[in-house]
Write a protein that holds these residues in place. Structure first.
Motif, PDB file in Angstrom:
ATOM      1  N   HIS A 183     -15.198   9.602  25.790  1.00 38.28           N
ATOM      2  CA  HIS A 183     -13.810   9.684  26.265  1.00 38.28           C
ATOM      3  C   HIS A 183     -13.641   9.212  27.706  1.00 38.28           C
ATOM      4  N   GLU A 184     -14.673   9.346  28.527  1.00 36.59           N
ATOM      5  CA  GLU A 184     -14.559   8.901  29.909  1.00 36.59           C
ATOM      6  C   GLU A 184     -14.716   7.384  30.025  1.00 36.59           C
ATOM      7  N   GLU A 185     -15.323   6.754  29.035  1.00 37.35           N
ATOM      8  CA  GLU A 185     -15.555   5.311  29.085  1.00 37.35           C
ATOM      9  C   GLU A 185     -14.409   4.507  28.486  1.00 37.35           C
ATOM     10  N   VAL A 186     -13.602   5.136  27.616  1.00 40.47           N
ATOM     11  CA  VAL A 186     -12.572   4.408  26.872  1.00 40.47           C
ATOM     12  C   VAL A 186     -11.594   3.706  27.799  1.00 40.47           C
TER      13      VAL A 186
ATOM     14  N   PHE B  25     -10.535  11.805  11.823  1.00 46.29           N
ATOM     15  CA  PHE B  25     -11.271  10.570  11.539  1.00 46.29           C
ATOM     16  C   PHE B  25     -10.782   9.430  12.431  1.00 46.29           C
ATOM     17  N   SER B  26      -9.468   9.373  12.661  1.00 48.40           N
ATOM     18  CA  SER B  26      -8.896   8.334  13.516  1.00 48.40           C
ATOM     19  C   SER B  26      -9.371   8.468  14.952  1.00 48.40           C
ATOM     20  N   LEU B  27      -9.470   9.704  15.444  1.00 48.88           N
ATOM     21  CA  LEU B  27      -9.964   9.925  16.804  1.00 48.88           C
ATOM     22  C   LEU B  27     -11.411   9.471  16.932  1.00 48.88           C
ATOM     23  N   MET B  28     -12.226   9.799  15.937  1.00 46.48           N
ATOM     24  CA  MET B  28     -13.637   9.416  15.965  1.00 46.48           C
ATOM     25  C   MET B  28     -13.804   7.898  15.933  1.00 46.48           C
ATOM     26  N   THR B  29     -13.161   7.254  14.976  1.00 47.56           N
ATOM     27  CA  THR B  29     -13.331   5.812  14.814  1.00 47.56           C
ATOM     28  C   THR B  29     -12.684   5.013  15.943  1.00 47.56           C
ATOM     29  N   SER B  30     -11.565   5.506  16.469  1.00 48.23           N
ATOM     30  CA  SER B  30     -10.917   4.802  17.580  1.00 48.23           C
ATOM     31  C   SER B  30     -11.773   4.847  18.838  1.00 48.23           C
ATOM     32  N   SER B  31     -12.471   5.958  19.027  1.00 51.71           N
ATOM     33  CA  SER B  31     -13.376   6.063  20.177  1.00 51.71           C
ATOM     34  C   SER B  31     -14.492   5.038  20.068  1.00 51.71           C
ATOM     35  N   LEU B  32     -15.020   4.870  18.851  1.00 53.85           N
ATOM     36  CA  LEU B  32     -16.090   3.896  18.640  1.00 53.85           C
ATOM     37  C   LEU B  32     -15.554   2.469  18.692  1.00 53.85           C
ATOM     38  N   SER B  33     -14.358   2.247  18.143  1.00 56.06           N
ATOM     39  CA  SER B  33     -13.771   0.903  18.133  1.00 56.06           C
ATOM     40  C   SER B  33     -13.446   0.421  19.539  1.00 56.06           C
ATOM     41  N   ALA B  34     -13.070   1.356  20.409  1.00 54.39           N
ATOM     42  CA  ALA B  34     -12.766   0.978  21.793  1.00 54.39           C
ATOM     43  C   ALA B  34     -14.007   0.502  22.520  1.00 54.39           C
ATOM     44  N   ILE B  35     -15.165   1.060  22.134  1.00 56.57           N
ATOM     45  CA  ILE B  35     -16.429   0.701  22.777  1.00 56.57           C
ATOM     46  C   ILE B  35     -17.040  -0.540  22.141  1.00 56.57           C
ATOM     47  N   SER B  36     -16.903  -0.664  20.800  1.00 57.64           N
ATOM     48  CA  SER B  36     -17.580  -1.745  20.077  1.00 57.64           C
ATOM     49  C   SER B  36     -16.630  -2.428  19.091  1.00 57.64           C
ATOM     50  N   LYS B  37     -16.431  -3.720  19.255  1.00 55.73           N
ATOM     51  CA  LYS B  37     -15.619  -4.486  18.313  1.00 55.73           C
ATOM     52  C   LYS B  37     -16.331  -4.636  16.967  1.00 55.73           C
ATOM     53  N   ASP B  38     -17.661  -4.555  16.986  1.00 50.03           N
ATOM     54  CA  ASP B  38     -18.417  -4.645  15.744  1.00 50.03           C
ATOM     55  C   ASP B  38     -18.075  -3.485  14.811  1.00 50.03           C
ATOM     56  N   PHE B  39     -17.886  -2.306  15.396  1.00 47.35           N
ATOM     57  CA  PHE B  39     -17.529  -1.148  14.576  1.00 47.35           C
ATOM     58  C   PHE B  39     -16.153  -1.349  13.954  1.00 47.35           C
ATOM     59  N   LEU B  40     -15.226  -1.907  14.708  1.00 44.93           N
ATOM     60  CA  LEU B  40     -13.892  -2.185  14.185  1.00 44.93           C
ATOM     61  C   LEU B  40     -13.965  -3.163  13.024  1.00 44.93           C
ATOM     62  N   SER B  41     -14.771  -4.181  13.150  1.00 47.87           N
ATOM     63  CA  SER B  41     -14.941  -5.156  12.069  1.00 47.87           C
ATOM     64  C   SER B  41     -15.547  -4.490  10.836  1.00 47.87           C
ATOM     65  N   LEU B  42     -16.478  -3.568  11.066  1.00 45.46           N
ATOM     66  CA  LEU B  42     -17.092  -2.839   9.951  1.00 45.46           C
ATOM     67  C   LEU B  42     -16.058  -2.030   9.191  1.00 45.46           C
ATOM     68  N   MET B  43     -15.183  -1.334   9.904  1.00 42.06           N
ATOM     69  CA  MET B  43     -14.174  -0.503   9.255  1.00 42.06           C
ATOM     70  C   MET B  43     -13.184  -1.350   8.459  1.00 42.06           C
ATOM     71  N   LYS B  44     -12.825  -2.505   8.991  1.00 43.67           N
ATOM     72  CA  LYS B  44     -11.917  -3.391   8.259  1.00 43.67           C
ATOM     73  C   LYS B  44     -12.577  -3.921   6.990  1.00 43.67           C
ATOM     74  N   THR B  45     -13.888  -4.152   7.069  1.00 43.21           N
ATOM     75  CA  THR B  45     -14.625  -4.636   5.905  1.00 43.21           C
ATOM     76  C   THR B  45     -14.695  -3.575   4.811  1.00 43.21           C
ATOM     77  N   LEU B  46     -14.793  -2.303   5.203  1.00 44.34           N
ATOM     78  CA  LEU B  46     -14.973  -1.220   4.246  1.00 44.34           C
ATOM     79  C   LEU B  46     -13.675  -0.766   3.581  1.00 44.34           C
ATOM     80  N   SER B  47     -12.537  -1.166   4.114  1.00 39.09           N
ATOM     81  CA  SER B  47     -11.256  -0.682   3.598  1.00 39.09           C
ATOM     82  C   SER B  47     -11.060  -1.003   2.124  1.00 39.09           C
ATOM     83  N   THR B  48     -11.290  -2.247   1.738  1.00 35.29           N
ATOM     84  CA  THR B  48     -11.098  -2.642   0.335  1.00 35.29           C
ATOM     85  C   THR B  48     -12.096  -1.976  -0.603  1.00 35.29           C
TER      86      THR B  48
END
Length: 269
Positions: free
Chosen positions: A262-265, A164-187
């Motif tokens: 993976h090539e874009e990260v 799960f960390s590999l999947m989400t980190s790949s998306l977070s590296a490309i999009s900061k919006d995805f990172l914000s979404l994951m932080k919102t969903l934690s609680t």
């Protein structure tokens, strides 16, 4: 299958470096502190104590199981794995930024980077397991075969959330919006994952089935089956089926996302 084989091959070839960096990352947490490792476990201990007091003493919601196990074991069965999962849902969903130098300067294999963070967090989890077992025996519980579910749960938790960390980190590296979404969903995930309430007491079968699709609920259920309920997790097939389905879908999504990003990260970072 080629992508999966490549990921596993890189993990194996770099296993010594991954383990070394994971343990080094753990040592950095306590560096400069006189009490060192004490502070790593102080926060979880305080959280468990506060939740136990609020739920069992304050709200009087605690009771003993049919096996005679006290409520504190039920509570710890949910909170102990949550401390590991919480780290993955926090820093673990953006490890490529956390270990930026491994991506841009050393050209470390990307699949190994989430494992570095998972190892350091996993060692802390092992310490919490020891604490759980100490409380388990202090409460007068005996050694039995049900406890073997804890190491099984540890392996499943490590594999799933590392993936799960590999999947989400790949998306977070490309999009900061995805990172914000994951932080919102934690609680919300904490409150909806059965960490502090029993999903299996919900009488609405449809709602219960939906909640059991959450892998966090499955891991907590395994811990509780081992130390509190004294039963096997496969005696609750709805929980097992939900976990298998989500595991398979997450694996497919991880392979597809990694292959495409993976090539874009390294360029993005």
């Amino acid at each position: 299958m080629g992508t999966l084989a490549k990921i596993l091959k890189e993990q194996w070839e770099w296993r010594k470096q991954i383990l070394s960096l994971g343990l080094f990352d753990l040592r950095k947490i306590s560096r400069g502190a006189v009490l060192g490792p004490f502070w790593i476990f102080a926060k979880p201990a305080v959280y468990i104590g506060v939740f136990w007091f609020a739920l069992e003493v304050g709200l009087r919601s605690g009771d003993s199981s049919g096996s005679g196990a006290p409520y504190i074991l039920w509570l710890m069965g949910g909170l102990v794995p949550w401390f590991y999962i919480q780290e993955i849902l926090g820093a673990g969903v953006d490890v490529f930024h956390r270990y930026n130098y491994l991506v841009t300067k050393i050209k470390f294999p990307l699949p190994g980077i989430p494992t570095i963070f998972s190892i350091s967090t996993f060692v802390v989890q092992l310490g919490l397991i020891i604490g759980l077992l100490v409380v388990y025996f202090i409460c007068g519980q005996t050694l039995d075969w049900y406890l073997i579910q804890i190491p099984i749960a540890l392996v499943l938790m490590f594999v799933f959330f590392n993936m799960f960390s590999l999947m989400t980190s790949s998306l977070s590296a490309i999009s900061k919006d995805f990172l914000s979404l994951m932080k919102t969903l934690s609680t919300p995930l904490f409150w909806l994952s059965g960490i502090i309430f029993n999903i299996f007491t919900i009488h609405n079968a449809t709602l219960q089935s939906i909640l059991l699709l959450n892998p966090i609920a499955f891991i907590a259920a395994m811990y509780r089956c081992a130390v509190y309920d004294k039963m096997w997790i496969w005696d609750r097939p709805s929980a097992c089926i939900g976990f298998v389905v989500v595991f398979a879908l997450t694996l497919i999504a991880t392979l597809v996302i990694y292959r495409r990003t993976h090539e874009e990260v390294s360029d993005v970072l």
